[in-house]
Design a protein around this motif. Sequence first.
Motif, PDB file in Angstrom:
ATOM      1  N   ALA A 154      13.077 -10.147 -13.082  1.00 39.72           N
ATOM      2  CA  ALA A 154      13.613 -10.231 -11.746  1.00 39.72           C
ATOM      3  C   ALA A 154      13.798  -8.854 -11.141  1.00 39.72           C
ATOM      4  O   ALA A 154      14.916  -8.561 -10.296  1.00 39.72           O
ATOM      5  N   TYR A 155      13.239  -7.977 -11.661  1.00 39.84           N
ATOM      6  CA  TYR A 155      13.312  -6.467 -11.119  1.00 39.84           C
ATOM      7  C   TYR A 155      11.823  -6.045 -11.147  1.00 39.84           C
ATOM      8  O   TYR A 155      11.227  -5.966 -12.205  1.00 39.84           O
ATOM      9  N   ALA A 156      11.481  -5.561 -10.123  1.00 37.62           N
ATOM     10  CA  ALA A 156      10.145  -4.822 -10.022  1.00 37.62           C
ATOM     11  C   ALA A 156      10.281  -3.352  -9.613  1.00 37.62           C
ATOM     12  O   ALA A 156      10.913  -3.053  -8.985  1.00 37.62           O
ATOM     13  N   SER A 157       9.815  -2.665 -10.633  1.00 37.40           N
ATOM     14  CA  SER A 157       9.956  -1.289 -10.736  1.00 37.40           C
ATOM     15  C   SER A 157       8.715  -0.625 -10.500  1.00 37.40           C
ATOM     16  O   SER A 157       8.649   0.772 -10.324  1.00 37.40           O
ATOM     17  N   ALA A 158       7.572  -1.253  -9.977  1.00 34.80           N
ATOM     18  CA  ALA A 158       6.445  -0.713  -9.549  1.00 34.80           C
ATOM     19  C   ALA A 158       6.593   0.185  -8.198  1.00 34.80           C
ATOM     20  O   ALA A 158       7.416  -0.220  -7.521  1.00 34.80           O
ATOM     21  N   PRO A 159       5.704   1.162  -7.969  1.00 40.83           N
ATOM     22  CA  PRO A 159       5.833   1.967  -6.658  1.00 40.83           C
ATOM     23  C   PRO A 159       5.987   0.961  -5.306  1.00 40.83           C
ATOM     24  O   PRO A 159       5.198   0.107  -5.102  1.00 40.83           O
ATOM     25  N   LEU A 160       7.143   1.197  -4.457  1.00 39.97           N
ATOM     26  CA  LEU A 160       7.335   0.400  -3.555  1.00 39.97           C
ATOM     27  C   LEU A 160       7.430  -1.171  -3.526  1.00 39.97           C
ATOM     28  O   LEU A 160       7.320  -1.781  -2.472  1.00 39.97           O
ATOM     29  N   ALA A 161       7.721  -1.443  -4.680  1.00 40.20           N
ATOM     30  CA  ALA A 161       7.539  -2.695  -4.890  1.00 40.20           C
ATOM     31  C   ALA A 161       8.581  -3.558  -4.203  1.00 40.20           C
ATOM     32  O   ALA A 161       9.747  -3.050  -3.699  1.00 40.20           O
ATOM     33  N   ARG A 300      -6.811   2.209   3.170  1.00 39.12           N
ATOM     34  CA  ARG A 300      -7.090   1.374   2.036  1.00 39.12           C
ATOM     35  C   ARG A 300      -6.020   0.408   1.846  1.00 39.12           C
ATOM     36  O   ARG A 300      -4.689   0.628   1.687  1.00 39.12           O
ATOM     37  N   VAL A 301      -6.462  -0.897   1.855  1.00 40.84           N
ATOM     38  CA  VAL A 301      -5.246  -2.024   2.076  1.00 40.84           C
ATOM     39  C   VAL A 301      -5.558  -2.663   0.576  1.00 40.84           C
ATOM     40  O   VAL A 301      -6.465  -3.082   0.227  1.00 40.84           O
ATOM     41  N   ILE A 302      -4.528  -2.783   0.221  1.00 38.27           N
ATOM     42  CA  ILE A 302      -4.377  -3.246  -1.315  1.00 38.27           C
ATOM     43  C   ILE A 302      -3.488  -4.466  -1.279  1.00 38.27           C
ATOM     44  O   ILE A 302      -2.413  -4.564  -0.911  1.00 38.27           O
ATOM     45  N   SER A 303      -3.796  -5.696  -2.127  1.00 40.18           N
ATOM     46  CA  SER A 303      -3.178  -6.970  -2.247  1.00 40.18           C
ATOM     47  C   SER A 303      -2.258  -6.528  -3.726  1.00 40.18           C
ATOM     48  O   SER A 303      -2.898  -6.535  -4.640  1.00 40.18           O
ATOM     49  N   GLY A 304      -0.915  -6.182  -3.575  1.00 36.39           N
ATOM     50  CA  GLY A 304      -0.379  -5.853  -4.748  1.00 36.39           C
ATOM     51  C   GLY A 304       0.201  -4.315  -4.682  1.00 36.39           C
ATOM     52  O   GLY A 304       0.257  -3.858  -3.357  1.00 36.39           O
ATOM     53  N   ASN A 305       0.729  -3.765  -5.886  1.00 35.24           N
ATOM     54  CA  ASN A 305       1.157  -2.431  -5.782  1.00 35.24           C
ATOM     55  C   ASN A 305       0.068  -1.243  -6.055  1.00 35.24           C
ATOM     56  O   ASN A 305      -1.177  -1.682  -6.525  1.00 35.24           O
ATOM     57  N   TYR A 321      -0.859 -14.195  -6.839  1.00 31.69           N
ATOM     58  CA  TYR A 321       0.421 -13.936  -7.383  1.00 31.69           C
ATOM     59  C   TYR A 321       1.111 -12.885  -6.551  1.00 31.69           C
ATOM     60  O   TYR A 321       2.102 -12.622  -7.113  1.00 31.69           O
ATOM     61  N   ASP A 322       0.372 -12.384  -5.535  1.00 33.36           N
ATOM     62  CA  ASP A 322       1.110 -11.383  -5.000  1.00 33.36           C
ATOM     63  C   ASP A 322       2.170 -11.426  -3.934  1.00 33.36           C
ATOM     64  O   ASP A 322       2.288 -12.290  -3.160  1.00 33.36           O
ATOM     65  N   ASN A 323       3.298 -10.638  -3.801  1.00 35.64           N
ATOM     66  CA  ASN A 323       4.453 -10.469  -2.804  1.00 35.64           C
ATOM     67  C   ASN A 323       4.414  -9.054  -2.345  1.00 35.64           C
ATOM     68  O   ASN A 323       5.567  -8.929  -1.758  1.00 35.64           O
ATOM     69  N   GLN A 324       3.398  -8.191  -2.312  1.00 35.16           N
ATOM     70  CA  GLN A 324       3.412  -6.828  -1.520  1.00 35.16           C
ATOM     71  C   GLN A 324       1.937  -6.631  -1.122  1.00 35.16           C
ATOM     72  O   GLN A 324       0.901  -7.125  -1.690  1.00 35.16           O
ATOM     73  N   VAL A 325       1.855  -5.973  -0.012  1.00 29.45           N
ATOM     74  CA  VAL A 325       0.907  -5.628   0.632  1.00 29.45           C
ATOM     75  C   VAL A 325       0.917  -3.769   0.737  1.00 29.45           C
ATOM     76  O   VAL A 325       1.847  -3.638   1.294  1.00 29.45           O
ATOM     77  N   SER A 326       0.029  -3.285   0.192  1.00 28.11           N
ATOM     78  CA  SER A 326       0.085  -1.621   0.067  1.00 28.11           C
ATOM     79  C   SER A 326      -1.098  -1.320   0.878  1.00 28.11           C
ATOM     80  O   SER A 326      -2.173  -1.445   0.794  1.00 28.11           O
ATOM     81  N   ALA A 327      -0.789  -0.029   1.790  1.00 30.37           N
ATOM     82  CA  ALA A 327      -1.633   0.466   2.861  1.00 30.37           C
ATOM     83  C   ALA A 327      -1.571   2.157   2.647  1.00 30.37           C
ATOM     84  O   ALA A 327      -0.659   2.310   3.246  1.00 30.37           O
TER      85      ALA A 327
END
Length: 450
Positions: A154-161, A300-305, A321-327
Amino acid sequence: MSKDIRIKKGLDIKLVGEAEQITTELPLGSMFAIKPSDFHGVIPKILAKEGTEVKAGEALFHAKSDERILFPSPVSGKVTEIVRGARRKVLEIKITATAQQKYKDFGKKDVDEMSSEEVKNHLFTSGCWPFVKQRPYDVVANPNQAPKAIFVSAYASAPLAADYDYTLKGKEAELQAALTALTKLTEGKVHVSVAKNSTLSPFKEMKGVELHKISGPHPVGNVSTQISQIDPINKGEVVWVVTPQDLVVIGELLLTGKFNAKRTVALTGSKFSKPQYVTALAGAQMSDITKGNLETDNERVISGNVLSGEQVGENGFLGYYDNQVSAIPEGDDYELFGWNKPVFDKVSTSRALTFSWLNPKKKYDLNTNTNGEHRAFVVTGAYEEVFPLDIYPMQLLKACMYKDLDEMEGLGAYEIAPEDFALTEFICVSKQPHQKIIREGLDLMREELG
């Protein structure tokens, strides 16, 4: 009782474009797609042909290896296209959503009164079983193998998660129902890990679980890191993994009888005009999620981190499974004498002409440029500095490349997933595709060893 976990090895990559804690309710959107590639190792057997009308929660296909494992539609509508690739491999199943959503009714359940077999059958019938993944191999869980424990990070440590404390606010009832169901599926413990400094985590009041407080740099939020510290996997053992956003879907199914794949998604990165949170369904089209908010100039649009996500583009779809979109900016430019001058605007673990170590809190606007070309492995000892598992990363990568199954076993391949090698790939001076190498190695082990 909670147990503290602290790691020192790792690397926090601080980027500009963190999502502001504001949530915008987006319109439903018209086009959705489910990609079998999101469920690694699953060969789909199509149930809903083109032109079929489906409700939200009705199965689109099942796994060829086990017809109980169903994969449902996130929306009600019509299956308009089944996109196929080489050798007729199914790439996407596209659904055009109806304006008025209809849900298949799976019935409300009192999870406290359900047996282990009833919980498992309900997850099969409703299409929620794919939310349960397993280690080893990082694939959809095999229901015929009993897990020795179940893990929830329950803790996401990835960039900008995405911040789980914010996205799960008000979902306590759903989380508790789902966690109670999970406790019925294992004779071991259900382990939940939260950030040590978190004061608002909804998991702190959950019953029937063992709580762990974690701290340290990324990848402390990766579930493999937590498994290695709490209950390491030995040969022949299996653990199951569920993400918090998927727990909410399972909990809502139990409480209401509806399969509702809606989740709060973080829009992050410097190419978003206003990084924030939005509500979207799994499989939603990116153009609907990013509409009016994306700077469309060489992005660049990324589904995930940015470390382990998938490049999808604006016409792609949100991963299941993703709850983040990175651009972030596309790195398609070349830097004159970039190898031979001081670097102030990039992150590096080395101190050779790089100065990010002088200002550890600075946020960077990084692009996708690899700043080098693919070459043979260079032994620098840098991987071990950012790799907290008790594993030799370079030796395991090489064992996967030359397909030595005994060596892969001995070096700890049962414990890892491709995302665990995202940081070593990021700092790799040889520009080797670590996650791809590990994925192919795990696939080989699964095929040969079962």
